[in-house]
Design a protein around this motif. Structure first.
Motif, PDB file in Angstrom:
ATOM      1  N   TYR A 136       0.965  -1.135  -0.130  1.00  0.00           N
ATOM      2  CA  TYR A 136       0.157   0.052   0.159  1.00  0.00           C
ATOM      3  C   TYR A 136       0.617   1.456  -0.012  1.00  0.00           C
ATOM      4  O   TYR A 136       0.534   1.941  -1.065  1.00  0.00           O
ATOM      5  CB  TYR A 136      -0.428  -0.101   1.097  1.00  0.00           C
ATOM      6  CG  TYR A 136      -2.067   1.340   1.000  1.00  0.00           C
ATOM      7  CD1 TYR A 136      -3.016   1.271   0.546  1.00  0.00           C
ATOM      8  CD2 TYR A 136      -1.383   2.045   1.975  1.00  0.00           C
ATOM      9  CE1 TYR A 136      -3.720   2.361   0.053  1.00  0.00           C
ATOM     10  CE2 TYR A 136      -2.784   3.040   2.418  1.00  0.00           C
ATOM     11  CZ  TYR A 136      -3.739   2.862   1.358  1.00  0.00           C
ATOM     12  OH  TYR A 136      -5.021   3.901   1.709  1.00  0.00           O
ATOM     13  N   TRP A 137       1.694   1.535   0.725  1.00  0.00           N
ATOM     14  CA  TRP A 137       2.326   2.795   1.059  1.00  0.00           C
ATOM     15  C   TRP A 137       4.015   2.594   0.074  1.00  0.00           C
ATOM     16  O   TRP A 137       4.990   3.264   0.117  1.00  0.00           O
ATOM     17  CB  TRP A 137       2.515   3.115   2.362  1.00  0.00           C
ATOM     18  CG  TRP A 137       1.422   3.280   2.799  1.00  0.00           C
ATOM     19  CD1 TRP A 137       1.051   4.485   2.821  1.00  0.00           C
ATOM     20  CD2 TRP A 137       1.120   3.124   4.169  1.00  0.00           C
ATOM     21  NE1 TRP A 137       0.051   4.586   3.529  1.00  0.00           N
ATOM     22  CE2 TRP A 137       0.105   3.972   4.385  1.00  0.00           C
ATOM     23  CE3 TRP A 137       1.974   2.105   5.236  1.00  0.00           C
ATOM     24  CZ2 TRP A 137      -0.623   3.829   5.926  1.00  0.00           C
ATOM     25  CZ3 TRP A 137       0.666   2.402   6.713  1.00  0.00           C
ATOM     26  CH2 TRP A 137       0.185   2.815   6.768  1.00  0.00           C
ATOM     27  N   PRO A 139       5.247   2.457  -2.924  1.00  0.00           N
ATOM     28  CA  PRO A 139       5.985   2.774  -3.964  1.00  0.00           C
ATOM     29  C   PRO A 139       6.197   4.252  -3.228  1.00  0.00           C
ATOM     30  O   PRO A 139       7.365   4.508  -3.232  1.00  0.00           O
ATOM     31  CB  PRO A 139       4.003   3.200  -5.402  1.00  0.00           C
ATOM     32  CG  PRO A 139       3.460   1.099  -4.967  1.00  0.00           C
ATOM     33  CD  PRO A 139       4.070   1.267  -3.037  1.00  0.00           C
ATOM     34  N   TRP A 140       5.147   5.020  -2.547  1.00  0.00           N
ATOM     35  CA  TRP A 140       5.526   6.145  -1.790  1.00  0.00           C
ATOM     36  C   TRP A 140       7.019   5.990  -1.383  1.00  0.00           C
ATOM     37  O   TRP A 140       8.264   7.555  -1.600  1.00  0.00           O
ATOM     38  CB  TRP A 140       4.586   6.797  -1.180  1.00  0.00           C
ATOM     39  CG  TRP A 140       4.471   7.698  -0.660  1.00  0.00           C
ATOM     40  CD1 TRP A 140       3.677   8.960  -1.019  1.00  0.00           C
ATOM     41  CD2 TRP A 140       5.483   8.259   0.876  1.00  0.00           C
ATOM     42  NE1 TRP A 140       4.379   9.808  -0.558  1.00  0.00           N
ATOM     43  CE2 TRP A 140       5.343   9.749   0.439  1.00  0.00           C
ATOM     44  CE3 TRP A 140       5.816   7.378   1.581  1.00  0.00           C
ATOM     45  CZ2 TRP A 140       5.917  10.372   2.249  1.00  0.00           C
ATOM     46  CZ3 TRP A 140       6.935   8.112   3.171  1.00  0.00           C
ATOM     47  CH2 TRP A 140       6.242   9.471   3.104  1.00  0.00           C
ATOM     48  N   LEU A 141       6.735   4.824  -0.306  1.00  0.00           N
ATOM     49  CA  LEU A 141       7.932   5.178   0.475  1.00  0.00           C
ATOM     50  C   LEU A 141       9.793   4.762  -0.797  1.00  0.00           C
ATOM     51  O   LEU A 141      10.384   5.537  -0.033  1.00  0.00           O
ATOM     52  CB  LEU A 141       8.567   3.730   1.514  1.00  0.00           C
ATOM     53  CG  LEU A 141       7.150   4.020   2.222  1.00  0.00           C
ATOM     54  CD1 LEU A 141       7.507   2.215   3.317  1.00  0.00           C
ATOM     55  CD2 LEU A 141       7.914   5.331   3.653  1.00  0.00           C
ATOM     56  N   GLN A 142       9.521   4.109  -1.632  1.00  0.00           N
ATOM     57  CA  GLN A 142      10.840   3.927  -2.559  1.00  0.00           C
ATOM     58  C   GLN A 142      11.041   5.214  -3.499  1.00  0.00           C
ATOM     59  O   GLN A 142      12.122   5.539  -3.228  1.00  0.00           O
ATOM     60  CB  GLN A 142      10.421   2.713  -3.681  1.00  0.00           C
ATOM     61  CG  GLN A 142      10.592   1.246  -3.522  1.00  0.00           C
ATOM     62  CD  GLN A 142      10.305   0.221  -4.572  1.00  0.00           C
ATOM     63  OE1 GLN A 142       9.587   0.716  -5.089  1.00  0.00           O
ATOM     64  NE2 GLN A 142      10.645  -0.708  -4.389  1.00  0.00           N
ATOM     65  N   SER A 143      10.202   6.242  -3.749  1.00  0.00           N
ATOM     66  CA  SER A 143       9.988   7.203  -4.426  1.00  0.00           C
ATOM     67  C   SER A 143      10.818   7.875  -3.303  1.00  0.00           C
ATOM     68  O   SER A 143      12.117   9.463  -4.049  1.00  0.00           O
ATOM     69  CB  SER A 143       8.661   7.983  -4.665  1.00  0.00           C
ATOM     70  OG  SER A 143       7.913   8.079  -3.548  1.00  0.00           O
ATOM     71  N   HIS A 144      10.884   8.013  -2.419  1.00  0.00           N
ATOM     72  CA  HIS A 144      10.999   8.841  -0.928  1.00  0.00           C
ATOM     73  C   HIS A 144      12.667   8.316  -0.872  1.00  0.00           C
ATOM     74  O   HIS A 144      13.035   9.139   0.999  1.00  0.00           O
ATOM     75  CB  HIS A 144      10.203   9.243  -0.222  1.00  0.00           C
ATOM     76  CG  HIS A 144       9.341  10.391  -0.358  1.00  0.00           C
ATOM     77  ND1 HIS A 144       8.097   9.709  -1.461  1.00  0.00           N
ATOM     78  CD2 HIS A 144       9.351  12.062  -0.576  1.00  0.00           C
ATOM     79  CE1 HIS A 144       7.307  10.471  -1.565  1.00  0.00           C
ATOM     80  NE2 HIS A 144       7.609  11.909  -1.068  1.00  0.00           N
ATOM     81  N   ASN A 145      12.804   7.394  -1.588  1.00  0.00           N
ATOM     82  CA  ASN A 145      14.022   6.396  -0.349  1.00  0.00           C
ATOM     83  C   ASN A 145      14.325   6.231   1.068  1.00  0.00           C
ATOM     84  O   ASN A 145      14.796   6.220   1.201  1.00  0.00           O
ATOM     85  CB  ASN A 145      15.197   7.312  -0.943  1.00  0.00           C
ATOM     86  CG  ASN A 145      16.964   6.214  -1.208  1.00  0.00           C
ATOM     87  OD1 ASN A 145      16.659   5.597  -0.604  1.00  0.00           O
ATOM     88  ND2 ASN A 145      18.244   7.113  -0.633  1.00  0.00           N
TER      89      ASN A 145
END
Length: 291
Positions: A136-137, A139-145
């Protein structure tokens, strides 16, 4: 002074036990000793025997291995985080449940008991579904490293989830038995909420707090299922002591595996002794209140 009703009940119960025929008591005690010997004593003996099977030097060499030291440090770190947060949550939750009536109280109690009914593996899988690459989270976590899964944060979260009932469950019955009379008296004398808590409530529950912290710490250090799912088993980075025991055993490094297992066994023995002492203090406190 006349004997109190609870004491009379306990005395009658002990008398009933003593009326059992001697052969029956002998058989029951023998079965209990055999069971404890086979399922508790012998496994502990085997763990320590295997750990020292190649000598004291090999034992300490296994514990001083960088991978073992990393697992020990990670276990202590995760246990400290889990115990600290669960201590705060447990005290607040127990205080709210035992001292106040509010809507959702039964639901809160059910949530506290949830980790007891959910498999640790399932709870670890939930964190994978939340923080994984396809979660759920994720992709967002990956985009913000931001790394949560297969890192210390996920291990800490999984451990917190499986251990958060222990402090609260140790305190709720104790605080319910104490009632609210002393707090009400303190407030009527002008004490604030925080003063009442730190000077009245907390001293009365200190042994219960230590008891809950003890159980929480033991479970945090020994947790395997949930941590195994979220850790990623990265050598020297995300392996706690229980995970490293399994890895070394599967690699036929028996001395190293049992050496680390012996540390967990010693933790269990220390926990058992401390638990017995704390239970004695809790019983003495309850007896004092009865009188």
């Amino acid at each position: 002074m006349p004997m109190k009703q609870p004491q009379r009940v306990m005395s009658a119960a002990r008398d009933d036990l003593r009326t059992e025929p001697r052969p029956v008591r002998f058989v029951i005690i023998t079965l209990a000793v055999i069971f404890l010997t086979v399922f508790v004593v012998l496994p502990l003996v085997v763990v320590f025997a295997q750990a020292f099977s190649k000598g004291v030097g090999a034992y300490f060499s296994a514990l001083s291995d960088p991978e073992a030291l990393s697992a020990i440090r990670l276990t202590l770190l995760v246990a400290a985080i889990s115990v600290g947060l669960n201590l705060v949550f447990g005290i607040v939750a127990a205080w709210a449940i035992a001292k106040f009536d509010f809507r959702g109280k039964t639901f809160l109690i059910s949530l506290i008991d949830l980790p007891f009914s959910v498999s640790p593996v399932i709870s670890g899988l939930v964190f994978v579904l939340l923080f994984g690459a396809q979660g759920y989270w994720g992709p967002w976590l990956q985009s913000h490293n931001i790394h949560v899964l297969f890192a210390v944060p996920a291990i800490a979260l999984a451990t917190i989830f499986v251990t958060f009932p222990f402090v609260a469950r140790a305190l709720i019955p104790l605080m319910q038995e104490q009632g609210t009379q002393e707090e009400e008296a303190a407030i009527s004398l002008g004490a604030s909420g925080l003063q009442t808590f730190f000077r009245v409530t907390l001293p009365n529950i200190k042994w219960g707090v230590l008891y809950g912290v003890l159980l929480c710490n033991a479970r945090a250090m020994g947790e395997f299922g949930a941590v195994s799912v979220v850790s990623g088993h990265i050598r020297g980075e995300t392996n706690t002591m229980p995970l490293l025991v399994e890895i070394l055993y599967n690699e036929y490094q028996f001395v190293s595996s049992f050496a680390i297992a012996s540390l967990l066994a010693m933790l269990a023995l220390i926990t058992l002794v401390a638990k017995t002492i704390l239970e004695r203090h809790l019983d003495e406190g309850q007896s004092t209140r009865v009188h």
